[in-house]
Design an enzyme around this catalytic site. Structure first.
Site, PDB file in Angstrom:
ATOM      1  N   GLY A   1       0.825  -1.198   0.000  1.00  0.00           N
ATOM      2  CA  GLY A   1       0.000   0.000   0.000  1.00  0.00           C
ATOM      3  C   GLY A   1       0.857   1.244   0.000  1.00  0.00           C
ATOM      4  N   CYS A   2       0.363   2.311   0.596  1.00  0.00           N
ATOM      5  CA  CYS A   2       1.084   3.587   0.618  1.00  0.00           C
ATOM      6  C   CYS A   2       2.439   3.434   1.306  1.00  0.00           C
ATOM      7  CB  CYS A   2       0.245   4.629   1.349  1.00  0.00           C
ATOM      8  SG  CYS A   2       1.063   6.218   1.524  1.00  0.00           S
ATOM      9  N   PHE A   3       3.501   3.878   0.627  1.00  0.00           N
ATOM     10  CA  PHE A   3       4.838   3.705   1.204  1.00  0.00           C
ATOM     11  C   PHE A   3       5.087   4.602   2.398  1.00  0.00           C
ATOM     12  CE2 PHE A   3       6.536   6.097  -2.845  1.00  0.00           C
ATOM     13  CZ  PHE A   3       5.867   7.253  -2.486  1.00  0.00           C
TER      14      PHE A   3
END
Length: 244
Positions: free
Chosen positions: A66-68
């Protein structure tokens, strides 16, 4: 495809209460629900039966979940980590930018490169943290409201042994029915990692009141502290502190 939710996430104001009503209010409520769900889902999964026996102290792992922003934020608090970088993996150097990756057409995933001291923590333990608190590995090409192949759950093994251990651990977790659904995490060897723009490095640490961070990602960091107290370190390792 870049979703409206993704656009609002990236442009969200640093003071979440200013826009408590209307469309943004609904988005924030959605994020709060998403973060609560992530916190409730987090649990200490079984230790991998098999692990990598590293011959040299400094080793590298690359995970996408997902979002880093959140993935980096989690591993910055793990003991034994020497450095972390947010970036892109799965595609080519020419398309390793945020704007292109967010189109979902580059084969890149938002990923985090982790350099670790194998004398203090093992690859298997990193996998355990990744699957326990960092994301939901049963969501295909998405994490919560973030939709697209750039948000897929993926492991980019740096060695054949890492690939074998990752595959074995996924099979172990599925056999144990660790999740309600089958794990969809892909194992993608031979893919280079490219560091993201400076703006994205240490984003969770520098923007704690950004709504997406506060509602969605911080609960995962809190879960690490609660579930893995022996691995937890209070001071996050910033990219400016990186020694790897």
């Amino acid at each position: 495809m870049r979703t409206l939710m993704s656009l609002v996430r990236r442009a969200a104001p640093v003071r979440p209460l200013i826009f408590a009503g209307g469309l943004l209010g609904a988005f924030y409520a959605n994020w709060f629900t998403q973060g609560t769900a992530a916190a409730e889902q987090a649990k200490v999964l079984a230790t991998p039966v098999h692990d990598v026996i590293d011959r040299a102290p400094l080793q590298t792992a690359v995970f996408a979940g997902g979002c880093f922003w959140g993935t980096q934020g989690i591993f910055q608090h793990v003991t034994g980590i020497v450095s972390t970088k947010a970036g892109y993996a799965g595609g080519t150097a020419e398309t390793a930018t945020y704007e292109l990756t967010e189109t979902g057409t580059t084969k890149h995933a938002e990923a985090v490169q982790i350099v670790y001291d194998s004398r203090k923590i093992t690859y298997g333990k990193l996998l355990q943290v990744f699957f326990s608190v960092a994301h939901n590995p049963t969501e295909l090409n998405k994490q919560g409201s973030d939709v697209g192949t750039q948000y897929r759950s993926a492991i980019f093994p740096q060695t054949p042994d890492q690939a074998k251990v990752a595959k074995s651990y996924i099979e172990q977790l599925d056999a144990d029915n660790s999740f309600e659904s089958k794990i969809v995490t892909t194992i993608e060897p031979g893919k280079a990692f490219f560091a993201a723009e400076a703006f994205h490095q240490d984003y969770l640490v520098h923007n704690p009141t950004q709504p997406y961070i506060a509602f969605v990602e911080q609960p995962k960091v809190d879960a690490l502290n609660k579930l893995f107290p022996k691995l937890w370190k209070d001071q996050p390792l910033l990219t400016t502190d990186n020694r790897g």
